[in-house]
Scaffold this active site. Sequence first.
Site, PDB file in Angstrom:
ATOM      1  N   ASP A  12       0.913  -1.196  -0.090  1.00  0.00           N
ATOM      2  CA  ASP A  12       0.045   0.078  -0.127  1.00  0.00           C
ATOM      3  C   ASP A  12       0.766   1.140   0.137  1.00  0.00           C
ATOM      4  OD1 ASP A  12      -2.167   1.784   0.173  1.00  0.00           O
ATOM      5  OD2 ASP A  12      -2.541   1.395   2.278  1.00  0.00           O
ATOM      6  N   PHE A  13       1.695   1.456  -0.958  1.00  0.00           N
ATOM      7  CA  PHE A  13       2.580   2.389  -1.111  1.00  0.00           C
ATOM      8  C   PHE A  13       1.813   3.502  -1.791  1.00  0.00           C
ATOM      9  CE2 PHE A  13       6.927   0.304  -1.626  1.00  0.00           C
ATOM     10  CZ  PHE A  13       6.939  -0.290  -0.492  1.00  0.00           C
ATOM     11  N   GLU A  14       1.708   4.845  -1.092  1.00  0.00           N
ATOM     12  CA  GLU A  14       1.353   6.004  -1.302  1.00  0.00           C
ATOM     13  C   GLU A  14       2.266   7.169  -1.440  1.00  0.00           C
ATOM     14  OE1 GLU A  14      -2.490   6.532   0.791  1.00  0.00           O
ATOM     15  OE2 GLU A  14      -2.794   4.248   1.059  1.00  0.00           O
ATOM     16  N   GLY A  15       1.505   8.304  -1.481  1.00  0.00           N
ATOM     17  CA  GLY A  15       2.603   9.626  -1.534  1.00  0.00           C
ATOM     18  C   GLY A  15       3.701   9.583  -2.431  1.00  0.00           C
TER      19      GLY A  15
ATOM     20  N   GLN B  89      -7.559   1.732  -5.043  1.00  0.00           N
ATOM     21  CA  GLN B  89      -8.363   2.466  -4.039  1.00  0.00           C
ATOM     22  C   GLN B  89      -9.327   3.438  -5.157  1.00  0.00           C
ATOM     23  OE1 GLN B  89      -6.216   4.552  -0.989  1.00  0.00           O
ATOM     24  NE2 GLN B  89      -4.572   3.000  -1.155  1.00  0.00           N
TER      25      GLN B  89
END
Length: 507
Positions: free
Chosen positions: A288-291, A379
């Site tokens: 869940d890598f974000e940013g 998402q």
Amino acid sequence: MVVAVVAGLVAALGVVWGQLPAFAAGVTASFVRVSDWGSGWEGRYTITNGGSTAVSSWSLVFDLPAGTSVGSYWDALLSSSGQRFTFSNRSWNGLIAPGGSVSFGFLASGSGSPVGCLLNGQACGGGTGPTGSPTATPTASASPTVSPTTPPPTTPPPTTPPPVGGLPKHALIGYLHASFANGSGYLRMADVPAEWDIINLAFGEPTSVTSGDIRFQLCPVSECPSVETEAEFIAAIRAKQQQGKKVLISIGGQNGQVQLTTTAARDAFVRSVGAIIDRYGLDGLDIDFEGHSLSLNTGDTDFKNPTTPVIVNLISAVRTLKQRYGADFVLTMAPETFFVQLGYQYYGSGPWGGQDPRAGSYLPVIHALRNDITVLHVQDYNSGPIMGLDNQYHTMGGADFHIAMTDMLLAGFPVAGNTANVFPPLRPDQVAFGTPASTSAGNGYVAPPGVQAAVNCLVRGASCGGYAPRSGTSPGFRGLMTWSINWDRYYGWEFKNNHEPFLNALP
């Protein structure tokens, strides 16, 4: 995902960003048009602290003329009312030291420009509009190459899924807040209802952004008085597994930025994630890598042959873990639309530079690991409008968005409009989509009838509205993911109670 919780609580408490204290003198915002392709453009605001004290948060407001609207955006949170758009900081870029600056960007459709820019209620640069001059626009060839006549790819997906024991044909997938307090309350593993087929533990986070050293611990008693002991937690995981459920460690989240910039960080990632899996006896890994975790270096333009270290090292690390644990290792991913479907129009910084280097940056990871991925659940929330295979923009909050975004994964698509560089479709059993469990859990909530209409369209070809999936019908569609199990409990299990029997009734 965590930021959605904060946004929901802010909305619930009636707090408005305009009530924040005004900035110290010397804090300004400047605007540039990074690129322009006639029917739309990319804009960037840079907020600079020219004062002598640090700025802890910011909120920037501007108006757009009728006919112009904001689509995708990054490095900020967005709310809007009519033609007024308000961007506020995310958790990692609110603090601006003296002499420092932060920036955020967005895509707009239409030809109008921002006017009436206000930075925490004051003129952005001493005037009533955006400061700074637009940059020179690129040549016509620099515009997005998606054409209204571009045919959808027709490459059929492979038909033989890898063996992953215990998963139902259609799965209910949820995130469990295990390591932190949350406005929806702490939920013990033993109290997670049996309907959840995959439980993603949120979150494993790095000791520093580039260390690759991932740590996970249960929520401290000071934050979560009802937290179980580690022994009880592990015993509850075993009970879930005996019921055929899968429990994974989810790495990243809103605050857990992970950049595997070196092979040393890659190896630390493998060691530390493996240690978490072994300690708790988990079934696998959720990415869940974000940013800013994933972005593409300038010149890295082929998703099939990536060269950027953070991409290459992540692929290598996950492959190593998959090989270590074998065929039953469950691998899921929860990227945002910006990192996947936006790749239909933009990929990395683009052939001429200037685009956001994170656009489409999950595509090389997904492609390289497509034979190892158990479920990809994008998402479909906290997103701006995204162009679908019909070359129309689709907006979150309804069945149409879920259908169009999921169809792109089931049909495949040309990356950055290049029909010679097509992202191949995934198998239907590898594809689910994510939606908030409630209005407090994230922007883009869709009530159960809308979610089920989208699934019926994808699986049966019914209730499709105005969008006809290019992928045809997909009876093997894996299921639904939500942020989060905790928020679902807080709202009386609306998500679980509606969707678990619905999924079980699908062909």
